[in-house]
Scaffold this motif. Sequence first.
Motif, PDB file in Angstrom:
ATOM      1  N   LYS A 104      22.728 -44.655 -23.294  1.00  0.00           N
ATOM      2  CA  LYS A 104      23.843 -45.174 -24.097  1.00  0.00           C
ATOM      3  C   LYS A 104      24.675 -43.999 -24.637  1.00  0.00           C
ATOM      4  O   LYS A 104      24.132 -43.009 -25.109  1.00  0.00           O
ATOM      5  CB  LYS A 104      23.284 -45.998 -25.251  1.00  0.00           C
ATOM      6  N   LYS A 105      25.979 -44.160 -24.552  1.00  0.00           N
ATOM      7  CA  LYS A 105      26.875 -43.064 -24.934  1.00  0.00           C
ATOM      8  C   LYS A 105      27.508 -43.338 -26.283  1.00  0.00           C
ATOM      9  O   LYS A 105      27.974 -44.457 -26.559  1.00  0.00           O
ATOM     10  CB  LYS A 105      27.970 -42.958 -23.859  1.00  0.00           C
ATOM     11  N   TYR A 106      27.554 -42.320 -27.127  1.00  0.00           N
ATOM     12  CA  TYR A 106      28.185 -42.440 -28.445  1.00  0.00           C
ATOM     13  C   TYR A 106      29.257 -41.362 -28.551  1.00  0.00           C
ATOM     14  O   TYR A 106      28.977 -40.178 -28.361  1.00  0.00           O
ATOM     15  CB  TYR A 106      27.152 -42.226 -29.562  1.00  0.00           C
ATOM     16  N   ARG A 107      30.461 -41.783 -28.861  1.00  0.00           N
ATOM     17  CA  ARG A 107      31.539 -40.793 -28.998  1.00  0.00           C
ATOM     18  C   ARG A 107      31.530 -40.238 -30.413  1.00  0.00           C
ATOM     19  O   ARG A 107      31.451 -41.001 -31.381  1.00  0.00           O
ATOM     20  CB  ARG A 107      32.898 -41.432 -28.714  1.00  0.00           C
TER      21      ARG A 107
ATOM     22  N   ALA B  40      14.519 -48.942 -36.451  1.00  0.00           N
ATOM     23  CA  ALA B  40      15.366 -48.691 -37.627  1.00  0.00           C
ATOM     24  C   ALA B  40      15.751 -47.220 -37.704  1.00  0.00           C
ATOM     25  O   ALA B  40      16.897 -46.866 -38.015  1.00  0.00           O
ATOM     26  CB  ALA B  40      14.639 -49.119 -38.895  1.00  0.00           C
ATOM     27  N   LYS B  41      14.785 -46.363 -37.387  1.00  0.00           N
ATOM     28  CA  LYS B  41      15.049 -44.927 -37.400  1.00  0.00           C
ATOM     29  C   LYS B  41      16.109 -44.557 -36.362  1.00  0.00           C
ATOM     30  O   LYS B  41      17.047 -43.813 -36.650  1.00  0.00           O
ATOM     31  CB  LYS B  41      13.745 -44.163 -37.105  1.00  0.00           C
ATOM     32  N   LEU B  42      15.973 -45.119 -35.196  1.00  0.00           N
ATOM     33  CA  LEU B  42      16.937 -44.812 -34.122  1.00  0.00           C
ATOM     34  C   LEU B  42      18.325 -45.338 -34.491  1.00  0.00           C
ATOM     35  O   LEU B  42      19.332 -44.693 -34.184  1.00  0.00           O
ATOM     36  CB  LEU B  42      16.460 -45.396 -32.791  1.00  0.00           C
ATOM     37  N   GLN B  43      18.378 -46.487 -35.164  1.00  0.00           N
ATOM     38  CA  GLN B  43      19.676 -47.021 -35.589  1.00  0.00           C
ATOM     39  C   GLN B  43      20.327 -46.100 -36.618  1.00  0.00           C
ATOM     40  O   GLN B  43      21.543 -45.890 -36.606  1.00  0.00           O
ATOM     41  CB  GLN B  43      19.501 -48.422 -36.179  1.00  0.00           C
ATOM     42  N   ARG B  44      19.505 -45.521 -37.483  1.00  0.00           N
ATOM     43  CA  ARG B  44      20.057 -44.590 -38.488  1.00  0.00           C
ATOM     44  C   ARG B  44      20.563 -43.323 -37.808  1.00  0.00           C
ATOM     45  O   ARG B  44      21.579 -42.759 -38.215  1.00  0.00           O
ATOM     46  CB  ARG B  44      19.011 -44.261 -39.552  1.00  0.00           C
ATOM     47  N   ILE B  45      19.869 -42.899 -36.768  1.00  0.00           N
ATOM     48  CA  ILE B  45      20.319 -41.724 -35.999  1.00  0.00           C
ATOM     49  C   ILE B  45      21.663 -42.028 -35.332  1.00  0.00           C
ATOM     50  O   ILE B  45      22.601 -41.226 -35.372  1.00  0.00           O
ATOM     51  CB  ILE B  45      19.270 -41.328 -34.939  1.00  0.00           C
ATOM     52  N   ALA B  48      24.347 -41.948 -37.848  1.00  0.00           N
ATOM     53  CA  ALA B  48      24.638 -40.563 -38.241  1.00  0.00           C
ATOM     54  C   ALA B  48      25.536 -39.896 -37.202  1.00  0.00           C
ATOM     55  O   ALA B  48      26.481 -39.173 -37.538  1.00  0.00           O
ATOM     56  CB  ALA B  48      23.337 -39.763 -38.399  1.00  0.00           C
ATOM     57  N   ILE B  49      25.269 -40.172 -35.931  1.00  0.00           N
ATOM     58  CA  ILE B  49      26.078 -39.587 -34.855  1.00  0.00           C
ATOM     59  C   ILE B  49      27.501 -40.131 -34.944  1.00  0.00           C
ATOM     60  O   ILE B  49      28.471 -39.391 -34.873  1.00  0.00           O
ATOM     61  CB  ILE B  49      25.471 -39.926 -33.483  1.00  0.00           C
ATOM     62  N   GLU B  50      27.607 -41.438 -35.117  1.00  0.00           N
ATOM     63  CA  GLU B  50      28.936 -42.079 -35.125  1.00  0.00           C
ATOM     64  C   GLU B  50      29.778 -41.641 -36.313  1.00  0.00           C
ATOM     65  O   GLU B  50      31.003 -41.673 -36.253  1.00  0.00           O
ATOM     66  CB  GLU B  50      28.780 -43.596 -35.117  1.00  0.00           C
ATOM     67  N   THR B  51      29.101 -41.221 -37.398  1.00  0.00           N
ATOM     68  CA  THR B  51      29.857 -40.786 -38.584  1.00  0.00           C
ATOM     69  C   THR B  51      29.836 -39.266 -38.742  1.00  0.00           C
ATOM     70  O   THR B  51      30.175 -38.744 -39.801  1.00  0.00           O
ATOM     71  CB  THR B  51      29.282 -41.447 -39.858  1.00  0.00           C
ATOM     72  N   ASN B  52      29.429 -38.564 -37.686  1.00  0.00           N
ATOM     73  CA  ASN B  52      29.355 -37.082 -37.700  1.00  0.00           C
ATOM     74  C   ASN B  52      28.516 -36.569 -38.867  1.00  0.00           C
ATOM     75  O   ASN B  52      28.854 -35.542 -39.474  1.00  0.00           O
ATOM     76  CB  ASN B  52      30.766 -36.473 -37.788  1.00  0.00           C
ATOM     77  N   ASN B  53      27.442 -37.268 -39.188  1.00  0.00           N
ATOM     78  CA  ASN B  53      26.598 -36.867 -40.297  1.00  0.00           C
ATOM     79  C   ASN B  53      25.562 -35.854 -39.812  1.00  0.00           C
ATOM     80  O   ASN B  53      24.419 -36.183 -39.502  1.00  0.00           O
ATOM     81  CB  ASN B  53      25.911 -38.108 -40.897  1.00  0.00           C
ATOM     82  N   ASN B  54      25.985 -34.624 -39.734  1.00  0.00           N
ATOM     83  CA  ASN B  54      25.175 -33.512 -39.254  1.00  0.00           C
ATOM     84  C   ASN B  54      23.920 -33.322 -40.091  1.00  0.00           C
ATOM     85  O   ASN B  54      22.835 -33.055 -39.595  1.00  0.00           O
ATOM     86  CB  ASN B  54      26.024 -32.246 -39.342  1.00  0.00           C
ATOM     87  N   ASP B  55      24.102 -33.474 -41.402  1.00  0.00           N
ATOM     88  CA  ASP B  55      22.991 -33.189 -42.321  1.00  0.00           C
ATOM     89  C   ASP B  55      21.817 -34.131 -42.097  1.00  0.00           C
ATOM     90  O   ASP B  55      20.663 -33.737 -42.225  1.00  0.00           O
ATOM     91  CB  ASP B  55      23.449 -33.286 -43.782  1.00  0.00           C
ATOM     92  N   TYR B  56      22.113 -35.351 -41.798  1.00  0.00           N
ATOM     93  CA  TYR B  56      21.027 -36.330 -41.585  1.00  0.00           C
ATOM     94  C   TYR B  56      20.189 -35.922 -40.378  1.00  0.00           C
ATOM     95  O   TYR B  56      18.959 -35.914 -40.438  1.00  0.00           O
ATOM     96  CB  TYR B  56      21.604 -37.739 -41.386  1.00  0.00           C
ATOM     97  N   LEU B  57      20.877 -35.587 -39.276  1.00  0.00           N
ATOM     98  CA  LEU B  57      20.135 -35.173 -38.075  1.00  0.00           C
ATOM     99  C   LEU B  57      19.330 -33.901 -38.346  1.00  0.00           C
ATOM    100  O   LEU B  57      18.179 -33.776 -37.936  1.00  0.00           O
ATOM    101  CB  LEU B  57      21.092 -34.911 -36.917  1.00  0.00           C
TER     102      LEU B  57
END
Lengths: 126, 139
Positions: A104-107, B40-45, B48-57
Amino acid sequence: MRDKPLYDEYGVIREAWKILPPEFRDKFLEALAELEDNECHRQRSFPKTQLHRVTGSQEAVYRAYIDKISGWRLHIMYEDGAIHLKDIISPEKHDPVIEVIKSKKYRYQKSQVQDNNKKKSNKNKK
Amino acid sequence: MVVTNKPNLSTRESLVIETTKDFTNDLNNLTQLQQKQVEAKLQRIEKAIETNNNDYLFKHLKKIPAINLSKYTSSLHLLKVNHDLRIFLFYEDDPIFNRQVMTLIKVCFTQDLNKVLKGLCESFYQENLNSLGEFDHER
């Protein structure tokens, strides 16, 4: 458009000449030509070599098929916009199997800063 | 000591998350509650990616320093789900295709970490493995 630089610091071409069966030499040249082809890089499409990232290493290592059916392939590294030939792999050596069943790809969201920097560099080019 | 590399989300266009057959099999062997915790953890990841939340990762994704390879550097990371569960994954930059790739490999319990790590290194690194230290999962 300039071709992608290709370096052979490790003597992969020489090694290929020694160990690659003669019937695959043309395909080896075709593979190198495709790796140098900037149009393939621009379109991110490599139909002959099926270039793809090797999983497991932090370094940008890629696998390029010389001939997929026989199993002869190259490992290359991508550094600073250039291709570096790393190794020629014979069919006897098997790659680790990673069976991917879902992808799955996320932009990423582009930040305001990135957009402004891109506009500035485009303006400077003009 | 755990050495961590902060993932750089700003240089690439996208991130691809790949799920492997082994990961899915491990997930199916967990209890329903544990499966929900992993999902749930993967959804939070993903969020975080979609909102560019670097700190969370950066906070939840740890590189494994114990792997010593002859040719390259391992990209194997550990994602903490909770006190009991961890996900092994590869996290790599893919500059030619302008993306990053996260490959989910295994889910395991904390007490099995070193055993699973050994198995993964044998599978993926084979003759390139110089040495494998013990991984301190408490850090």
